[in-house]
Design a protein around this motif. Structure first.
Motif, short mmCIF file in Angstrom:
data_model
loop_
_atom_site.label_atom_id
_atom_site.label_comp_id
_atom_site.label_asym_id
_atom_site.label_seq_id
_atom_site.Cartn_x
_atom_site.Cartn_y
_atom_site.Cartn_z
N GLN A 136 3.71 2.98 -8.39
CA GLN A 136 3.85 2.75 -6.95
C GLN A 136 4.71 1.53 -6.68
O GLN A 136 5.59 1.54 -5.81
CB GLN A 136 2.47 2.56 -6.31
CG GLN A 136 2.50 2.36 -4.80
CD GLN A 136 3.01 3.60 -4.08
OE1 GLN A 136 2.39 4.64 -4.12
NE2 GLN A 136 4.17 3.49 -3.45
N PHE A 137 4.48 0.49 -7.44
CA PHE A 137 5.25 -0.74 -7.31
C PHE A 137 6.74 -0.47 -7.56
O PHE A 137 7.60 -0.93 -6.80
CB PHE A 137 4.72 -1.78 -8.30
CG PHE A 137 5.45 -3.09 -8.28
CD1 PHE A 137 5.34 -3.96 -7.21
CD2 PHE A 137 6.25 -3.46 -9.36
CE1 PHE A 137 6.01 -5.17 -7.20
CE2 PHE A 137 6.92 -4.67 -9.37
CZ PHE A 137 6.80 -5.53 -8.29
N ASP A 138 7.05 0.28 -8.58
CA ASP A 138 8.45 0.59 -8.91
C ASP A 138 9.12 1.37 -7.78
O ASP A 138 10.29 1.14 -7.47
CB ASP A 138 8.52 1.39 -10.22
CG ASP A 138 8.17 0.55 -11.44
OD1 ASP A 138 8.19 -0.68 -11.34
OD2 ASP A 138 7.85 1.15 -12.49
N LYS A 168 -6.59 -3.17 -16.90
CA LYS A 168 -5.18 -3.25 -17.29
C LYS A 168 -4.52 -1.88 -17.42
O LYS A 168 -3.42 -1.65 -16.90
CB LYS A 168 -5.03 -4.03 -18.60
CG LYS A 168 -3.57 -4.32 -18.93
CD LYS A 168 -3.43 -5.28 -20.10
CE LYS A 168 -1.99 -5.62 -20.36
NZ LYS A 168 -1.84 -6.60 -21.47
N GLU A 169 -5.14 -0.95 -18.13
CA GLU A 169 -4.54 0.38 -18.31
C GLU A 169 -4.40 1.10 -16.98
O GLU A 169 -3.41 1.83 -16.76
CB GLU A 169 -5.38 1.21 -19.28
CG GLU A 169 -5.33 0.74 -20.72
CD GLU A 169 -3.91 0.70 -21.26
OE1 GLU A 169 -3.15 1.65 -20.98
OE2 GLU A 169 -3.55 -0.28 -21.94
N TYR A 170 -5.36 0.90 -16.07
CA TYR A 170 -5.29 1.54 -14.76
C TYR A 170 -4.16 0.92 -13.93
O TYR A 170 -3.50 1.62 -13.16
CB TYR A 170 -6.64 1.39 -14.05
CG TYR A 170 -6.85 2.38 -12.93
CD1 TYR A 170 -7.06 3.73 -13.20
CD2 TYR A 170 -6.85 1.98 -11.59
CE1 TYR A 170 -7.25 4.65 -12.18
CE2 TYR A 170 -7.04 2.88 -10.57
CZ TYR A 170 -7.25 4.22 -10.86
OH TYR A 170 -7.43 5.12 -9.85
N LEU A 171 -3.93 -0.38 -14.09
CA LEU A 171 -2.82 -1.03 -13.40
C LEU A 171 -1.49 -0.42 -13.87
O LEU A 171 -0.60 -0.16 -13.06
CB LEU A 171 -2.82 -2.53 -13.70
CG LEU A 171 -3.94 -3.38 -13.09
CD1 LEU A 171 -3.86 -4.81 -13.64
CD2 LEU A 171 -3.86 -3.39 -11.57
N ILE A 172 -1.40 -0.21 -15.16
CA ILE A 172 -0.17 0.35 -15.73
C ILE A 172 0.06 1.79 -15.27
O ILE A 172 1.17 2.18 -14.90
CB ILE A 172 -0.22 0.29 -17.27
CG1 ILE A 172 -0.21 -1.17 -17.73
CG2 ILE A 172 0.95 1.06 -17.88
CD1 ILE A 172 -0.47 -1.34 -19.22
N SER A 173 -1.01 2.58 -15.25
CA SER A 173 -0.86 4.01 -14.95
C SER A 173 -0.81 4.32 -13.45
O SER A 173 -0.22 5.33 -13.05
CB SER A 173 -2.02 4.80 -15.58
OG SER A 173 -3.26 4.40 -15.02
N ILE A 229 -3.52 0.93 -3.24
CA ILE A 229 -2.38 1.81 -3.49
C ILE A 229 -2.17 2.80 -2.33
O ILE A 229 -1.04 3.04 -1.89
CB ILE A 229 -2.57 2.57 -4.81
CG1 ILE A 229 -2.52 1.59 -5.99
CG2 ILE A 229 -1.50 3.66 -4.97
CD1 ILE A 229 -2.90 2.21 -7.32
N GLU A 230 -3.27 3.34 -1.83
CA GLU A 230 -3.18 4.33 -0.75
C GLU A 230 -2.61 3.72 0.53
O GLU A 230 -1.75 4.32 1.18
CB GLU A 230 -4.57 4.89 -0.46
CG GLU A 230 -4.58 5.89 0.70
CD GLU A 230 -5.98 6.33 1.09
OE1 GLU A 230 -6.11 7.07 2.07
OE2 GLU A 230 -6.94 5.91 0.42
N LYS A 231 -3.05 2.54 0.88
CA LYS A 231 -2.65 1.93 2.15
C LYS A 231 -1.31 1.22 2.10
O LYS A 231 -0.65 1.06 3.12
CB LYS A 231 -3.73 0.95 2.63
CG LYS A 231 -5.00 1.62 3.12
CD LYS A 231 -5.98 0.60 3.65
CE LYS A 231 -7.20 1.24 4.27
NZ LYS A 231 -6.90 2.02 5.47
N LEU A 232 -0.91 0.78 0.92
CA LEU A 232 0.24 -0.11 0.86
C LEU A 232 1.54 0.53 0.40
O LEU A 232 2.52 -0.16 0.14
CB LEU A 232 -0.10 -1.31 -0.03
CG LEU A 232 -1.28 -2.15 0.46
CD1 LEU A 232 -1.45 -3.38 -0.41
CD2 LEU A 232 -1.08 -2.55 1.91
N SER A 233 1.58 1.83 0.28
CA SER A 233 2.83 2.46 -0.12
C SER A 233 3.85 2.38 1.01
O SER A 233 3.58 2.75 2.14
CB SER A 233 2.59 3.94 -0.47
OG SER A 233 3.82 4.60 -0.60
N VAL A 234 5.02 1.85 0.69
CA VAL A 234 6.09 1.85 1.70
C VAL A 234 7.17 2.87 1.34
O VAL A 234 8.09 3.10 2.10
CB VAL A 234 6.74 0.45 1.83
CG1 VAL A 234 5.72 -0.58 2.25
CG2 VAL A 234 7.42 0.04 0.54
#
Length: 213
Positions: free
Chosen positions: A137-139, A127-132, A77-82
């Motif tokens: 970040q993906f959105d 799973k919960e960590y993916l959601i939270s 998440i830290e490295k891949l934020s565009v």
């Protein structure tokens, strides 16, 4: 007071180094043995510490497994934020994005394998960590790609599947490295192999989305 502060700083640094060694060792054991096949004894042996010392830092295997998963996802998440790079062209952003994703496969191959095992198993722990954490970040990243499309900077593509494609194309060099090694006739992937892979994947993606100069 100064001596006490220096001592405290040194202890903190030593603790971080030891924790890092434990986590790298745990990544390897979880990646090669799976969660059920991994043992605290083996992880302690890999980290070159006593089991008692390992338990002092991580009381049980469940906690250590969760920490390994959380760390690799946090790095991702830290490295891949565009999202924060709106002032740059899509091509520049995508090239850096692919580079960072390939770096994770290159530097954290075992962590990537553990993450892959977890996802294949239905993400019972993560799973919960993916959601939270990953979903927000993906959105944001998808929103930026849609902005590029609306401005005519790239072709009218499906943003979600752009990211899925990049992840699949880069993670395969960690998760399925043995397959690539066999097909390339190598015992392990070298830095040169990763450089070639990064260049190839980047060009496929940049051309595929019609990134404008």
């Amino acid at each position: 007071m100064k001596i006490k502060r220096e001592s405290s700083v040194k202890k903190s640094a030593n603790r971080k180094m030891l924790e890092s060694r434990i986590l790298r060792s745990a990544e390897f054991v979880f990646a090669t043995k799976g969660f059920s096949g991994a043992s605290m004894d083996r992880i302690a042996e890999m980290a070159k510490i006593s089991k008692q010392n390992l338990i002092y830092y991580f009381p049980n295997k469940d906690l250590l497994y969760k920490r390994v998963l959380k760390e690799i996802l946090d790095i991702w998440i830290e490295k891949l934020s565009v999202f924060e790079t709106q002032g740059e062209t899509p091509e520049v952003v995508i090239r850096r994005y692919v580079h960072e994703k390939m770096q994770i496969s290159r530097l954290y191959p075992n962590g990537s394998k553990v993450f892959a095992h977890e996802i294949i198993s239905g993400a019972p722990v993560l799973k919960e960590y993916l959601i939270s954490h990953l979903k927000p970040q993906f959105d944001r990243d998808v929103k930026l790609v849609k902005l590029w499309i609306n401005k005519g900077l790239i072709d009218d593509i499906d943003p979600e599947y752009l990211f899925f494609t990049i992840w699949a194309a880069t993670q395969t060099y960690a998760d399925f490295s043995i397959q690539i090694e066999v097909l390339l006739g190598k015992t392990e992937l070298t830095d040169s192999d990763f450089d070639k892979a990064e260049k190839a994947v980047t060009e496929f993606i940049v051309r595929g989305i019609g990134a404008k100069k």
